[in-house]
Structures are given as structure tokens and as C-alpha cells.
Design a protein around this motif. Structure first.
Motif, PDB file in Angstrom:
ATOM      1  N   LEU A  88       0.853  -1.188   0.000  1.00 11.38           N
ATOM      2  CA  LEU A  88       0.000   0.000   0.000  1.00 11.38           C
ATOM      3  C   LEU A  88       0.889   1.238   0.000  1.00 11.38           C
ATOM      4  CD1 LEU A  88      -2.739   1.426   0.178  1.00 11.38           C
ATOM      5  CD2 LEU A  88      -2.621   1.177   2.671  1.00 11.38           C
ATOM      6  N   VAL A  89       0.698   2.097  -1.013  1.00  8.54           N
ATOM      7  CA  VAL A  89       1.495   3.318  -1.135  1.00  8.54           C
ATOM      8  C   VAL A  89       0.683   4.478  -0.555  1.00  8.54           C
ATOM      9  CG1 VAL A  89       2.731   4.860  -2.693  1.00  8.54           C
ATOM     10  CG2 VAL A  89       2.604   2.413  -3.207  1.00  8.54           C
ATOM     11  N   THR A  90       1.259   5.162   0.427  1.00 11.83           N
ATOM     12  CA  THR A  90       0.574   6.261   1.093  1.00 11.83           C
ATOM     13  C   THR A  90       0.610   7.517   0.224  1.00 11.83           C
ATOM     14  OG1 THR A  90       2.544   7.126   2.205  1.00 11.83           O
ATOM     15  CG2 THR A  90       1.362   5.317   3.295  1.00 11.83           C
ATOM     16  N   ASN A  91      -0.128   8.531   0.656  1.00 15.86           N
ATOM     17  CA  ASN A  91      -0.125   9.812  -0.053  1.00 15.86           C
ATOM     18  C   ASN A  91       1.266  10.446  -0.076  1.00 15.86           C
ATOM     19  OD1 ASN A  91      -2.891  10.013  -0.808  1.00 15.86           O
ATOM     20  ND2 ASN A  91      -3.424  10.608   1.285  1.00 15.86           N
TER      21      ASN A  91
ATOM     22  N   GLY B 233      -6.643   3.277  -5.839  1.00 11.12           N
ATOM     23  CA  GLY B 233      -6.494   2.297  -6.918  1.00 11.12           C
ATOM     24  C   GLY B 233      -5.766   1.061  -6.434  1.00 11.12           C
ATOM     25  N   ILE B 234      -5.982  -0.058  -7.131  1.00 10.91           N
ATOM     26  CA  ILE B 234      -5.257  -1.304  -6.874  1.00 10.91           C
ATOM     27  C   ILE B 234      -4.806  -1.867  -8.207  1.00 10.91           C
ATOM     28  CG2 ILE B 234      -5.444  -3.707  -6.124  1.00 10.91           C
ATOM     29  CD1 ILE B 234      -7.237  -2.853  -3.892  1.00 10.91           C
TER      30      ILE B 234
ATOM     31  N   ASP C  74       1.533 -10.247  -7.099  1.00 10.47           N
ATOM     32  CA  ASP C  74       1.599  -9.112  -6.184  1.00 10.47           C
ATOM     33  C   ASP C  74       0.467  -8.130  -6.457  1.00 10.47           C
ATOM     34  OD1 ASP C  74       3.889 -10.129  -5.039  1.00 10.47           O
ATOM     35  OD2 ASP C  74       5.254  -8.799  -6.109  1.00 10.47           O
ATOM     36  N   LEU C  75      -0.033  -7.513  -5.387  1.00  8.73           N
ATOM     37  CA  LEU C  75      -1.020  -6.440  -5.482  1.00  8.73           C
ATOM     38  C   LEU C  75      -0.434  -5.194  -4.839  1.00  8.73           C
ATOM     39  CD1 LEU C  75      -2.926  -8.870  -6.048  1.00  8.73           C
ATOM     40  CD2 LEU C  75      -4.624  -7.756  -4.599  1.00  8.73           C
ATOM     41  N   ILE C  76      -0.660  -4.055  -5.470  1.00  3.07           N
ATOM     42  CA  ILE C  76      -0.218  -2.785  -4.896  1.00  3.07           C
ATOM     43  C   ILE C  76      -1.378  -1.800  -4.943  1.00  3.07           C
ATOM     44  CG2 ILE C  76       0.758  -1.955  -7.102  1.00  3.07           C
ATOM     45  CD1 ILE C  76       2.982  -0.601  -5.377  1.00  3.07           C
ATOM     46  N   GLY C  77      -1.653  -1.174  -3.794  1.00  6.80           N
ATOM     47  CA  GLY C  77      -2.719  -0.192  -3.703  1.00  6.80           C
ATOM     48  C   GLY C  77      -2.140   1.205  -3.583  1.00  6.80           C
ATOM     49  N   PHE C  78      -2.872   2.177  -4.075  1.00  2.00           N
ATOM     50  CA  PHE C  78      -2.419   3.569  -4.069  1.00  2.00           C
ATOM     51  C   PHE C  78      -3.476   4.461  -3.432  1.00  2.00           C
ATOM     52  CE2 PHE C  78      -0.295   1.556  -7.645  1.00  2.00           C
ATOM     53  CZ  PHE C  78       1.029   1.956  -7.479  1.00  2.00           C
TER      54      PHE C  78
END
Length: 203
Positions: A7-10, A118-119, A156-160
Motif C-alpha cells: 500500500l502506497v501512502t499519499n 487504486g489497486i 503481487d497487489l499494490i494499492g495507491f
């Protein structure tokens, strides 16, 4: 297949999350319309984007595990741009967009944010995400600096978060193929950043 949730923070910091894979065995496929209905329930009842994303991750994994058609439903990258987007779902007045995105090996996206949560689920290939953060000054309100990077593998999953800034690069010899899920995509705060000019324009 190894898999990890990020998970990428602001602020551009990448947090490693516990992977929560649905334990139940489904008696029938988890079809896209059921996924969207479950997703709508989360969007309507959970207003915090950080909490939303953590709840949506398991739904995306369930969809990918149950829907093999997603692995084959994409367009080859455009030779002129190096990428392609196949829209799977986009309904007026409903803040969800689902698509598959393909990048040719070596392709690099502009530096951008999405202005919404987003993911991205990597289905094939390898993708490097370089993460950025705003460091505004009086003279350069859109100045950014690199925070770090993360390399994604299939599974892999990455969320923004909405203000997370990144660019992606398809590394390795194979195209990258991903399933991308976004909230509302018509936000005016979606920007493309010019690193040399320390400027931003609507993206």
C-alpha cells in the motif's frame, strides 16, 4: 506463486501488508458482477480510503483466483506508445473503473498520481514502481523528489492512496500485464509531473 500486498501512502511510502486470501472454497465462479456488487458495498459504507483498500484487496484476490478469463483478456501493446488499456468496466455515475493494462518491455509511464484510490494486480511480467513525494516551495509548488521503488512480480497487489505519485517501468523480457481497479477517474486533481520543470499538468 509468491504474492505480496503493498500500500502506497499519499506521501509515497510503501507499506507491506498482510496478505488476506479468501479461505472459503467457492461453489461457483466469483464473477465480475458479484465482485462489483461487493465492491459497491465497501465504497458506500467505508469512507476512509486506507480502510477501503485493505478490505478490497481480498476481493481482488478472490476475483483473480476464480476468473481465468482475466488472464487472457487484454490487448497487445500499441507499437507507437508501448502500452494498451482494455476497459472491462466503466459505468457513468458509478465510481469504479476496471481494466487490463499491458506494457511492452522497457516501456516507462509518465510520473503521475491518480487522484483516487487504486489497486494494481500484476498478472504477468515484472514491473518496477518508482515512488515520489511532493516537496513544494514558494517558487516551485509542484516540485517532487524520489522516495523509493518497489518491484512487483506476478501475484503481487499494490494499492495507491489518491495522492500517491509514481511511475511504472516494464522490466525484463516479457510484457507486463495487470488488472487495474480505480475509484472515480474524472477527478481534476489527477496530474502528470514534469521532473525537469518541477511542474504538473492535468493527466
Amino acid at each position: 506463486m509468491a504474492m505480496q500486498d503493498w500500500l502506497v501512502t499519499n506521501e509515497g511510502h510503501c507499506l507491506k501488508l498482510e496478505v488476506v486470501a479468501p479461505a472459503e472454497k467457492l461453489s461457483r465462479p466469483y464473477r465480475l458482477y458479484r465482485f462489483l456488487t461487493d465492491l459497491e458495498d465497501i465504497v458506500e459504507t467505508v469512507k476512509d480510503d486506507h480502510e477501503r483498500l485493505k478490505l478490497i484487496f481480498p476481493l481482488v484476490r478472490r476475483l483473480l483466483n476464480s476468473s481465468e478469463w482475466l488472464q487472457m483478456n487484454f490487448l497487445p501493446p500499441d507499437p507507437a506508445t508501448g502500452w494498451s488499456v482494455l476497459m472491462l468496466y466503466d459505468e457513468p455515475d458509478f465510481p469504479i473503473t476496471a481494466q487490463t493494462v499491458v506494457w511492452a518491455p522497457g516501456s516507462i509511464s509518465p510520473i503521475h498520481n491518480h487522484g483516487t484510490w487504486g489497486i494494481v494486480a500484476l498478472l504477468n511480467g515484472q514491473e518496477k514502481n518508482t515512488l515520489w513525494q511532493r516537496y513544494p516551495t514558494a517558487e516551485l509548488p509542484d516540485h517532487i523528489a524520489e522516495v523509493g521503488n518497489i518491484q512487483l512480480q506476478p501475484g503481487d497487489l499494490i494499492g495507491f492512496m489518491p495522492d500517491a505519485i509514481h511511475h511504472v517501468e516494464a522490466i525484463g523480457d516479457d510484457p507486463t500485464i495487470s488488472f487495474n481497479l480505480y475509484g472515480e477517474t474524472n477527478y481534476p486533481q489527477r496530474f502528470e509531473f514534469d521532473l525537469t520543470q518541477s511542474s504538473a499538468k492535468n493527466f
